[in-house]
Design a protein around this motif. Sequence first.
Motif, PDB file in Angstrom:
ATOM      1  N   ASN A  11       0.836  -1.212   0.000  1.00  0.00           N
ATOM      2  CA  ASN A  11       0.000   0.000   0.000  1.00  0.00           C
ATOM      3  C   ASN A  11       0.869   1.260   0.000  1.00  0.00           C
ATOM      4  N   ASP A  12       1.964   1.226   0.747  1.00  0.00           N
ATOM      5  CA  ASP A  12       2.887   2.378   0.742  1.00  0.00           C
ATOM      6  C   ASP A  12       3.480   2.574  -0.657  1.00  0.00           C
ATOM      7  N   GLN A  13       3.759   1.451  -1.317  1.00  0.00           N
ATOM      8  CA  GLN A  13       4.340   1.540  -2.660  1.00  0.00           C
ATOM      9  C   GLN A  13       3.333   2.124  -3.647  1.00  0.00           C
ATOM     10  N   ILE A  14       2.078   1.731  -3.493  1.00  0.00           N
ATOM     11  CA  ILE A  14       1.025   2.290  -4.369  1.00  0.00           C
ATOM     12  C   ILE A  14       0.991   3.812  -4.181  1.00  0.00           C
ATOM     13  N   THR A  15       1.090   4.253  -2.923  1.00  0.00           N
ATOM     14  CA  THR A  15       1.102   5.699  -2.663  1.00  0.00           C
ATOM     15  C   THR A  15       2.314   6.356  -3.332  1.00  0.00           C
ATOM     16  N   ALA A  16       3.474   5.686  -3.250  1.00  0.00           N
ATOM     17  CA  ALA A  16       4.696   6.251  -3.857  1.00  0.00           C
ATOM     18  C   ALA A  16       4.551   6.348  -5.377  1.00  0.00           C
ATOM     19  N   GLU A  17       3.909   5.347  -5.985  1.00  0.00           N
ATOM     20  CA  GLU A  17       3.717   5.376  -7.452  1.00  0.00           C
ATOM     21  C   GLU A  17       2.782   6.525  -7.829  1.00  0.00           C
ATOM     22  N   LEU A  18       1.731   6.699  -7.026  1.00  0.00           N
ATOM     23  CA  LEU A  18       0.777   7.776  -7.326  1.00  0.00           C
ATOM     24  C   LEU A  18       1.419   9.143  -7.072  1.00  0.00           C
ATOM     25  N   TRP A  19       2.258   9.218  -6.037  1.00  0.00           N
ATOM     26  CA  TRP A  19       2.967  10.478  -5.769  1.00  0.00           C
ATOM     27  C   TRP A  19       3.894  10.792  -6.953  1.00  0.00           C
ATOM     28  N   SER A  20       4.588   9.761  -7.462  1.00  0.00           N
ATOM     29  CA  SER A  20       5.445   9.955  -8.641  1.00  0.00           C
ATOM     30  C   SER A  20       4.615  10.464  -9.819  1.00  0.00           C
ATOM     31  N   ALA A  21       3.424   9.885  -9.994  1.00  0.00           N
ATOM     32  CA  ALA A  21       2.557  10.315 -11.103  1.00  0.00           C
ATOM     33  C   ALA A  21       2.222  11.798 -10.949  1.00  0.00           C
ATOM     34  N   HIS A  22       1.899  12.222  -9.718  1.00  0.00           N
ATOM     35  CA  HIS A  22       1.589  13.644  -9.485  1.00  0.00           C
ATOM     36  C   HIS A  22       2.821  14.505  -9.767  1.00  0.00           C
ATOM     37  N   LEU A  23       3.972  14.028  -9.287  1.00  0.00           N
ATOM     38  CA  LEU A  23       5.207  14.798  -9.486  1.00  0.00           C
ATOM     39  C   LEU A  23       5.474  14.998 -10.983  1.00  0.00           C
ATOM     40  N   TYR A  24       5.348  13.924 -11.747  1.00  0.00           N
ATOM     41  CA  TYR A  24       5.660  14.022 -13.182  1.00  0.00           C
ATOM     42  C   TYR A  24       4.620  14.853 -13.932  1.00  0.00           C
ATOM     43  N   LEU A  25       3.384  14.801 -13.452  1.00  0.00           N
ATOM     44  CA  LEU A  25       2.350  15.632 -14.085  1.00  0.00           C
ATOM     45  C   LEU A  25       2.614  17.112 -13.768  1.00  0.00           C
ATOM     46  N   GLN A  26       3.021  17.368 -12.525  1.00  0.00           N
ATOM     47  CA  GLN A  26       3.366  18.751 -12.159  1.00  0.00           C
ATOM     48  C   GLN A  26       4.536  19.249 -13.015  1.00  0.00           C
ATOM     49  N   MET A  27       5.516  18.366 -13.198  1.00  0.00           N
ATOM     50  CA  MET A  27       6.663  18.722 -14.038  1.00  0.00           C
ATOM     51  C   MET A  27       6.209  18.978 -15.479  1.00  0.00           C
ATOM     52  N   ALA A  28       5.275  18.138 -15.952  1.00  0.00           N
ATOM     53  CA  ALA A  28       4.780  18.285 -17.333  1.00  0.00           C
ATOM     54  C   ALA A  28       4.164  19.671 -17.525  1.00  0.00           C
ATOM     55  N   TYR A  29       3.366  20.110 -16.570  1.00  0.00           N
ATOM     56  CA  TYR A  29       2.721  21.422 -16.731  1.00  0.00           C
ATOM     57  C   TYR A  29       3.709  22.559 -16.540  1.00  0.00           C
ATOM     58  N   PHE A  30       4.712  22.339 -15.693  1.00  0.00           N
ATOM     59  CA  PHE A  30       5.758  23.354 -15.530  1.00  0.00           C
ATOM     60  C   PHE A  30       6.511  23.516 -16.858  1.00  0.00           C
ATOM     61  N   LEU A  31       6.864  22.387 -17.478  1.00  0.00           N
ATOM     62  CA  LEU A  31       7.607  22.429 -18.747  1.00  0.00           C
ATOM     63  C   LEU A  31       6.749  23.036 -19.856  1.00  0.00           C
ATOM     64  N   LYS A  32       5.465  22.736 -19.843  1.00  0.00           N
ATOM     65  CA  LYS A  32       4.552  23.301 -20.845  1.00  0.00           C
ATOM     66  C   LYS A  32       4.483  24.827 -20.674  1.00  0.00           C
ATOM     67  N   MET A  33       4.444  25.238 -19.414  1.00  0.00           N
ATOM     68  CA  MET A  33       4.374  26.682 -19.132  1.00  0.00           C
ATOM     69  C   MET A  33       5.593  27.398 -19.711  1.00  0.00           C
ATOM     70  N   LEU A  34       6.731  26.705 -19.726  1.00  0.00           N
ATOM     71  CA  LEU A  34       7.954  27.301 -20.281  1.00  0.00           C
ATOM     72  C   LEU A  34       8.019  27.188 -21.809  1.00  0.00           C
ATOM     73  N   GLY A  35       7.032  26.503 -22.385  1.00  0.00           N
ATOM     74  CA  GLY A  35       6.993  26.374 -23.844  1.00  0.00           C
ATOM     75  C   GLY A  35       7.650  25.116 -24.375  1.00  0.00           C
ATOM     76  N   TRP A  36       8.017  24.210 -23.486  1.00  0.00           N
ATOM     77  CA  TRP A  36       8.644  22.961 -23.910  1.00  0.00           C
ATOM     78  C   TRP A  36       7.577  21.878 -24.094  1.00  0.00           C
ATOM     79  N   GLU A  37       6.986  21.844 -25.256  1.00  0.00           N
ATOM     80  CA  GLU A  37       5.870  20.912 -25.495  1.00  0.00           C
ATOM     81  C   GLU A  37       6.338  19.450 -25.499  1.00  0.00           C
ATOM     82  N   GLY A  38       7.526  19.209 -26.040  1.00  0.00           N
ATOM     83  CA  GLY A  38       8.019  17.827 -26.145  1.00  0.00           C
ATOM     84  C   GLY A  38       8.344  17.225 -24.781  1.00  0.00           C
ATOM     85  N   TYR A  39       9.095  17.962 -23.968  1.00  0.00           N
ATOM     86  CA  TYR A  39       9.435  17.467 -22.620  1.00  0.00           C
ATOM     87  C   TYR A  39       8.154  17.279 -21.807  1.00  0.00           C
ATOM     88  N   SER A  40       7.229  18.218 -21.988  1.00  0.00           N
ATOM     89  CA  SER A  40       5.972  18.157 -21.257  1.00  0.00           C
ATOM     90  C   SER A  40       5.185  16.890 -21.638  1.00  0.00           C
TER      91      SER A  40
END
Length: 161
Positions: A11-40
């Motif tokens: 269960n802790d691992q499931i939380t870590a995977e979901l936290w990673s998903a949130h982290l990468y999605l946050q990164m995706a929108y940060f990169l998009k905000m900077l205009g980096w569509e591919g990295y996003s």
Amino acid sequence: MITSKLQKVINDQITAELWSAHLYLQMAYFLKMLGWEGYSHWMKVHAAEEKKHAMEMGDYLTDRGGQVRLQMINLVPEGWGTVLEVFEHSLNQEKMVSKMINKIVLLAIEEQDFATENFFRRFVDEQVEEEALFAGIVDRLKSSGNDGLLFIDKELGSRQK
Ligand code: OFO
């Protein structure tokens, strides 16, 4: 029936995977905000991959007679300096996840739960691939100038899965 100790770490691992998903999605929108569509785009695909891992683990736990208990997902960081910094951070996240997976395999061996050992060994291999994937991008970003940065952005924008 899977032991309560193993249920807890899965269960802790499931939380870590979901936290990673949130982290990468946050990164995706940060990169998009900077205009980096591919990295996003690449980060969005990777966020979906982490969610898939969480669901695979949840399905496994349920199949073994255990109970999935979704936990609160803590806030993720939201600001980075450069594209390189984003990918260095994600590489560190992958290294941390690898350590957690290794601990689950170790506990499964101690508990003589060979099905769980087997199931999580797949993720040991997966983490080797993921660390190599992120490390490869970090290396390329380190040795790239502005043109290289644009080129890699275009390339990563074509990621399918
Ligand atoms: Fe779930 O594979 Fe990365 O962390």
